[in-house]
Design a protein around this motif. Structure first.
Motif, mmCIF file in Angstrom:
data_model
loop_
_atom_site.group_PDB
_atom_site.id
_atom_site.type_symbol
_atom_site.label_atom_id
_atom_site.label_comp_id
_atom_site.label_asym_id
_atom_site.label_seq_id
_atom_site.Cartn_x
_atom_site.Cartn_y
_atom_site.Cartn_z
ATOM 1 N N GLN A 124 2.397 3.775 3.708
ATOM 2 C CA GLN A 124 3.613 3.477 3.664
ATOM 3 C C GLN A 124 4.187 2.974 4.968
ATOM 4 O O GLN A 124 5.082 2.055 4.836
ATOM 5 N N ASP A 125 3.581 3.396 6.060
ATOM 6 C CA ASP A 125 4.230 3.279 7.491
ATOM 7 C C ASP A 125 2.994 3.018 8.428
ATOM 8 O O ASP A 125 2.731 3.827 9.092
ATOM 9 N N PRO A 173 2.151 -2.348 3.939
ATOM 10 C CA PRO A 173 1.619 -1.054 3.382
ATOM 11 C C PRO A 173 0.458 -1.652 2.318
ATOM 12 O O PRO A 173 -0.459 -0.939 2.076
ATOM 13 N N LYS A 233 -3.306 0.032 2.116
ATOM 14 C CA LYS A 233 -3.465 1.239 0.862
ATOM 15 C C LYS A 233 -4.936 1.095 0.363
ATOM 16 O O LYS A 233 -5.167 0.254 -0.254
#
Length: 287
Positions: free
Chosen positions: A157-158, A166, A170
């Motif tokens: 997410q960061d 993101p 991921k």
């Protein structure tokens, strides 16, 4: 067409963000029947292993070998795994990630996570060209490489590099083999913790890099394997992560072997890779 091995895929175009100018001291510390153990990695790279074209199924795995954040078992937990995966039609990418070091990095704890996120970004960016399915690009890690892979799974997410999105860092799934998960001194691998965040790490860093504490309901599905008698990386690492994923209702399969210790790779009487193949099939990652 024979399986192609493409060396030295470019991980970063130009200078590596966050890296210091330093002499490249990478070397082979030891070598045995299972392959090389390389140390002082400061120049990361991806090595792509392509399946035969008639086998390719769109699935891809970025593999992170282990070595306690001190070095990498680049053959036993890298190439050997890639060669098994390509037989299933999976495109495999062995990541030679940088070892955390103040000499070569502005902030050493970010280097390995930055490298695995960059690797995922590179693979996803070439999905069309490389005939990959964006929903089938995952990570796999062994020991400290399992910490790198699980970090990718919980910290997307960061992104370390704010230029990356993101969605592009991921992983769709995570495969963790005798992984370091927690920085809790009761169960962590002391060498991995000392190398990554320091023996006297701040509570904030301990919390951030204890990946069982970072799971949420959007974390990628997981396959985890560990031996009960592992004295280097206690099985409690995998158990904590399993419980965290279960609590978040993330699909997870945990395979526990009664013995084997640590760092055995494929060299075990129980072919755990066959269990992984079944998991890949059940999850429709391979046919």
């Amino acid at each position: 067409m024979q399986t192609q091995i493409i060396e030295n895929l470019t991980l970063y175009s130009g200078n590596i963000p966050g890296a210091k100018e330093a002499v490249n001291n990478e070397s082979v510390e030891s070598q045995d029947a299972t392959g090389r153990f390389i140390i002082e990695v400061s120049q990361p790279q991806l090595t792509a292993y392509w399946p035969d074209e008639n086998l390719r199924n769109g699935c891809a795995v970025v593999i992170c070998p282990g070595g306690g954040y001190r070095g990498l078992s680049i053959d036993k937990e890298g190439e050997a795994i890639a060669l098994r995966l390509v037989k299933l039609g999976i495109s495999a990418f062995v990541l030679k990630y940088r070892m955390p070091a103040d000499r070569t990095m502005e902030t050493r704890q970010w280097g390995p996570l930055q490298d695995v996120q960059q690797a995922l970004h590179v693979v996803k960016s070439h999905a069309t060209e490389w005939q990959l399915d964006l929903s089938k690009i995952g990570v796999m890690g062994f020991s400290a490489g399992g910490h790198v892979a699980s970090s990718a799974a919980v910290h997307y997410q960061d992104p370390v590099l704010t230029t990356l999105s993101p969605a592009m860092v991921k992983p769709a799934f995570q495969i963790l083999i005798y992984p370091v998960i927690s920085m809790d001194s009761k169960i962590t691998h002391g060498g991995s913790k000392a190398s990554l965040i320091g023996e006297d790490a701040s509570p904030k860093d301990i919390e951030y890099f204890s990946n069982d504490k970072q799971v949420n309901s959007d974390s990628p599905r997981a396959f985890i394997m560990h031996a009960n008698d592992d004295i280097n990386v206690p099985v409690e690492n995998s158990l904590r992560y399993y419980r965290a994923l279960m609590a978040a209702q993330v699909p997870v399969q945990l395979l526990l072997l009664p013995d084997g210790g640590h760092g055995f790779g494929m060299y075990h009487d129980y072919d755990w890779f066959q269990s992984l193949v079944m998991w890949l099939k059940v999850n429709q990652l391979v046919s």
